[in-house]
Design a protein around this motif. Sequence first.
Motif, mmCIF file in Angstrom:
data_model
loop_
_atom_site.group_PDB
_atom_site.id
_atom_site.type_symbol
_atom_site.label_atom_id
_atom_site.label_comp_id
_atom_site.label_asym_id
_atom_site.label_seq_id
_atom_site.Cartn_x
_atom_site.Cartn_y
_atom_site.Cartn_z
ATOM 1 N N ASP A 276 -41.504 -42.419 15.972
ATOM 2 C CA ASP A 276 -40.876 -41.242 16.595
ATOM 3 C C ASP A 276 -40.653 -40.134 15.574
ATOM 4 N N PHE A 277 -40.153 -40.516 14.410
ATOM 5 C CA PHE A 277 -39.859 -39.496 13.390
ATOM 6 C C PHE A 277 -41.147 -38.823 12.903
ATOM 7 N N ILE A 278 -42.185 -39.627 12.651
ATOM 8 C CA ILE A 278 -43.438 -39.045 12.147
ATOM 9 C C ILE A 278 -44.052 -38.128 13.206
ATOM 10 N N CYS A 279 -44.123 -38.610 14.445
ATOM 11 C CA CYS A 279 -44.751 -37.795 15.509
ATOM 12 C C CYS A 279 -44.004 -36.479 15.714
ATOM 13 N N GLN A 280 -42.692 -36.567 15.733
ATOM 14 C CA GLN A 280 -41.874 -35.363 15.930
ATOM 15 C C GLN A 280 -42.070 -34.388 14.767
ATOM 16 N N ALA A 281 -42.025 -34.925 13.545
ATOM 17 C CA ALA A 281 -42.129 -34.065 12.359
ATOM 18 C C ALA A 281 -43.494 -33.388 12.300
ATOM 19 N N VAL A 282 -44.552 -34.141 12.555
ATOM 20 C CA VAL A 282 -45.883 -33.562 12.371
ATOM 21 C C VAL A 282 -46.211 -32.577 13.495
ATOM 22 N N SER A 283 -45.808 -32.871 14.725
ATOM 23 C CA SER A 283 -46.126 -31.930 15.806
ATOM 24 C C SER A 283 -45.353 -30.620 15.615
ATOM 25 N N GLN A 284 -44.071 -30.720 15.295
ATOM 26 C CA GLN A 284 -43.288 -29.499 15.059
ATOM 27 C C GLN A 284 -43.733 -28.800 13.778
ATOM 28 N N GLY A 285 -44.007 -29.609 12.754
ATOM 29 C CA GLY A 285 -44.417 -29.052 11.459
ATOM 30 C C GLY A 285 -45.711 -28.257 11.564
ATOM 31 N N LEU A 286 -46.698 -28.790 12.269
ATOM 32 C CA LEU A 286 -47.982 -28.086 12.388
ATOM 33 C C LEU A 286 -47.842 -26.809 13.209
ATOM 34 N N THR A 287 -46.966 -26.845 14.215
ATOM 35 C CA THR A 287 -46.689 -25.616 14.978
ATOM 36 C C THR A 287 -46.110 -24.553 14.050
ATOM 37 N N ASN A 288 -45.169 -24.955 13.210
ATOM 38 C CA ASN A 288 -44.543 -24.002 12.288
ATOM 39 C C ASN A 288 -45.564 -23.407 11.322
ATOM 40 N N VAL A 289 -46.466 -24.267 10.810
ATOM 41 C CA VAL A 289 -47.480 -23.780 9.856
ATOM 42 C C VAL A 289 -48.394 -22.755 10.541
ATOM 43 N N ALA A 290 -48.793 -23.048 11.774
ATOM 44 C CA ALA A 290 -49.668 -22.121 12.510
ATOM 45 C C ALA A 290 -48.995 -20.759 12.671
#
Length: 172
Positions: free
Chosen positions: A101-115
């Motif tokens: 849960d933590f990895i999926c949440q972090a990476v999906s939100q993180g990649l949105t932020n980078v974009a």
Amino acid sequence: MIEHKKTNLSDYDSSQMPSGKEYRIAIVTAEWNSTITGAMEQGAYDTLLENGVKEENIVRVNVPGSFELTTGADLLLANDKGLDAVICIGCVIQGETRHFDFICQAVSQGLTNVALKHQRPVIFSVLTTNDMEQALARSGGKHGNKGTEGAVTALKMVALQKQLEQQNFAKA
Ligand code: RBF
């Protein structure tokens, strides 16, 4: 009008694809579950080549796990100003602890932020599956190859970006 169609882009219509001959695209791949991510990376790479992206304009890097995809994409966009998009490839498989849960949440939100930070398409080609069987089915199995689909999405998003930039320029 967009026709009703299934969301699986692995069998994309090549006549509807933009040419990637002027595009520069990075693929960042997580090493965790590398049998899966390697097959997805190959699918993405082949699809970029098939659609005209020049070999020298495809940048490929690895990161240890899916959690690091965010930093990988950010570093690429910060240090290669000619990049049009980054395809992020990972595979997170549900385990017994809450790491999933933590990895999926972090990476999906993180990649949105980078974009949004770099104003470039950052493509989420990250499998989040219950088990290895589901992952195999989506990395060249009965549900296609989500790496291929990530490349199709990247090409379409770069075309949109360039089209909108062009329109904006025309009005200035
Ligand atoms: N990375 C993945 O890409 N896929 C996984 O399924 C995965 N599972 C993990 C499970 C645990 C318990 C831990 C500690 C890490 C896992 N990672 C996985 C690695 C993670 O993305 C990252 O590389 C590490 O947490 C270091 O930041």
